[in-house]
Design an enzyme around this catalytic site. Structure first.
Site, mmCIF file in Angstrom:
data_model
loop_
_atom_site.group_PDB
_atom_site.id
_atom_site.type_symbol
_atom_site.label_atom_id
_atom_site.label_comp_id
_atom_site.label_asym_id
_atom_site.label_seq_id
_atom_site.Cartn_x
_atom_site.Cartn_y
_atom_site.Cartn_z
ATOM 1 N N SER A 1 3.414 -2.018 10.415
ATOM 2 C CA SER A 1 4.867 -2.042 10.614
ATOM 3 C C SER A 1 5.510 -3.397 10.305
ATOM 4 O O SER A 1 6.429 -3.822 10.993
ATOM 5 C CB SER A 1 5.231 -1.581 12.034
ATOM 6 O OG SER A 1 4.827 -0.238 12.230
ATOM 7 N N LYS B 1 0.118 4.248 -0.324
ATOM 8 C CA LYS B 1 -0.540 5.428 0.273
ATOM 9 C C LYS B 1 -0.311 6.664 -0.607
ATOM 10 O O LYS B 1 -0.217 6.535 -1.825
ATOM 11 C CB LYS B 1 -0.062 5.624 1.718
ATOM 12 C CG LYS B 1 -0.247 4.347 2.544
ATOM 13 C CD LYS B 1 -0.114 4.559 4.023
ATOM 14 C CE LYS B 1 -0.311 3.232 4.743
ATOM 15 N NZ LYS B 1 -0.222 3.329 6.194
ATOM 16 N N ASN C 1 0.861 -1.182 0.000
ATOM 17 C CA ASN C 1 0.000 0.000 0.000
ATOM 18 C C ASN C 1 0.903 1.239 0.000
ATOM 19 O O ASN C 1 1.479 1.589 1.026
ATOM 20 C CB ASN C 1 -0.885 -0.046 1.260
ATOM 21 C CG ASN C 1 -1.748 1.188 1.404
ATOM 22 O OD1 ASN C 1 -1.827 2.027 0.515
ATOM 23 N ND2 ASN C 1 -2.417 1.290 2.551
ATOM 24 N N HIS D 1 -9.663 1.030 5.298
ATOM 25 C CA HIS D 1 -8.368 1.265 5.953
ATOM 26 C C HIS D 1 -8.579 2.235 7.117
ATOM 27 O O HIS D 1 -9.383 3.167 7.020
ATOM 28 C CB HIS D 1 -7.362 1.835 4.941
ATOM 29 C CG HIS D 1 -5.957 1.824 5.471
ATOM 30 N ND1 HIS D 1 -5.510 2.770 6.361
ATOM 31 C CD2 HIS D 1 -4.929 0.973 5.257
ATOM 32 C CE1 HIS D 1 -4.256 2.488 6.674
ATOM 33 N NE2 HIS D 1 -3.871 1.402 6.014
ATOM 34 N N GLU E 1 -6.923 4.655 8.122
ATOM 35 C CA GLU E 1 -6.702 6.075 7.778
ATOM 36 C C GLU E 1 -7.951 6.661 7.126
ATOM 37 O O GLU E 1 -8.279 7.829 7.338
ATOM 38 C CB GLU E 1 -5.465 6.193 6.866
ATOM 39 C CG GLU E 1 -4.187 5.975 7.661
ATOM 40 C CD GLU E 1 -3.011 5.424 6.874
ATOM 41 O OE1 GLU E 1 -3.028 5.470 5.627
ATOM 42 O OE2 GLU E 1 -2.058 4.940 7.515
ATOM 43 N N GLU F 1 -5.362 -4.938 10.838
ATOM 44 C CA GLU F 1 -4.331 -3.925 11.037
ATOM 45 C C GLU F 1 -4.595 -3.164 12.331
ATOM 46 O O GLU F 1 -5.402 -2.218 12.344
ATOM 47 C CB GLU F 1 -4.345 -2.931 9.870
ATOM 48 C CG GLU F 1 -4.114 -3.576 8.522
ATOM 49 C CD GLU F 1 -3.548 -2.561 7.527
ATOM 50 O OE1 GLU F 1 -2.446 -2.812 7.034
ATOM 51 O OE2 GLU F 1 -4.183 -1.531 7.286
ATOM 52 N N GLY G 1 2.411 2.384 10.815
ATOM 53 C CA GLY G 1 3.332 3.497 10.620
ATOM 54 C C GLY G 1 4.047 3.930 11.889
ATOM 55 O O GLY G 1 4.687 4.970 11.924
HETATM 56 P P1 PGA Z 1 2.764 0.339 7.719
HETATM 57 O O1 PGA Z 1 1.294 0.509 7.075
HETATM 58 O O2 PGA Z 1 3.341 -0.939 7.164
HETATM 59 O O3 PGA Z 1 3.522 1.570 7.279
HETATM 60 O O4 PGA Z 1 2.580 0.278 9.191
HETATM 61 C C1 PGA Z 1 0.432 -0.584 6.910
HETATM 62 C C2 PGA Z 1 -0.871 -0.120 6.321
HETATM 63 O O5 PGA Z 1 -1.333 0.963 6.686
HETATM 64 O O6 PGA Z 1 -1.473 -0.810 5.483
#
Ligand code: PGA
Length: 253
Positions: free
Chosen positions: A213, A11, A9, A95, A97, A167, A173
């Site tokens: 992460s 983003k 992803n 997601h 976010e 997640e 992140g």
């Molecule tokens: P990350 O993001 O690996 O940077 O923690 C995962 C995601 O949001 O899908």
């Protein structure tokens, strides 16, 4: 059918040139280094889907979001049908976010899933709890509610088009990964919920990815968990070498 999947992803990162460069690095590494039983999916910004489709051909692409509406006066939105027409085969929906920053409710998440399925896009459906819920110990109930409002409202015939991604928000992140025990515990709980609602063939058939992460140095331990079928990778998917190292972290018996 349950599969090993590693999805990147990207983003809201990379200019067009940078995105093309990253895909150009990833593609030959996937062909040469990654076991063919691992399904690699790339989720670039939607604006690059068409160019990447032309460039990388056989690697499946995902959109990171789609509209909850079919078409019409929704300025700035991108419909599932449009995303499909420029090369997406999958779309990430729900997601954290999107849920947190863009205030997407369970109903919006469900509407988006329905639009995606209508346009024959496969869905990577995200769920996961915030830190406060994890600290209270009610994380399994929290995720159950998210799935009751989304997955469990779908006709059984649609389930083969859904991949789940657990997640935990506190791990996204942040560099703070769930331990493999925490990931396995939640993935097993999700399979149990599915089995209770829909039966064991559905619960055994669905792929459940872990996200939050995931890095080259923790992927092998996470992917070794019996109910973890792969990963949804954010930060580490922006570097071809790291992404491929993660995709090579499955152990085959
Ligand atoms: P990350 O993001 O690996 O940077 O923690 C995962 C995601 O949001 O899908």
């Amino acid at each position: 059918m349950r599969q090993k999947i590693v999805a990147g992803n990207w983003k809201m990162n990379k200019t067009l040139d940078q995105a093309l460069q990253l895909a150009a690095e990833i593609k030959p590494m996937v062909m040469d280094e990654v076991d063919s039983r691992v399904n690699i999916i790339l989720a670039p910004p939607a604006i690059y889907l068409s160019r990447l489709k032309d460039m990388i051909g056989s690697l499946p692409l995902a959109a990171q979001n789609c509209s909850a509406f079919l078409s019409g006066a929704y300025t700035g939105d991108l419909s599932a049908e449009m995303l499909k027409s420029v090369g997406a085969q999958y779309v990430i929906i729900g997601h954290s976010e999107r849920r947190e920053i863009f205030r997407e409710t369970d109903q919006i998440v469900l509407d988006k899933i329905q639009q995606a399925l209508k346009s024959a896009l496969k869905v990577i459906l995200c769920c996961g709890e915030p830190l406060s819920i994890r600290e209270q110990g009610t994380h399994v109930d929290y995720v159950k509610k998210q799935l009751e409002q989304s997955l469990f409202k779908l006709e059984a015939s649609n389930w083969e088009h859904i991949i789940l991604a657990y997640e935990p928000i506190w791990a996204i992140g942040t560099g703070k990964t769930a331990t493999s025990q925490q990931a396995q515990e939640m993935h097993a709980s999700i399979r149990l919920m599915i089995s209770e609602n829909m039966g064991s063939s559905q619960s055994e058939g669905i792929s459940i990815l872990y996200g939050g992460s995931v890095k080259p140095d923790n992927a092998a331990e996470l992917f070794a968990c019996s109910d973890v079928d792969g990963g949804l990778i954010g930060g580490a998917s922006l570097n071809a070498r790291d992404f491929i190292a993660i995709a090579k972290s499955f152990q085959w018996s």
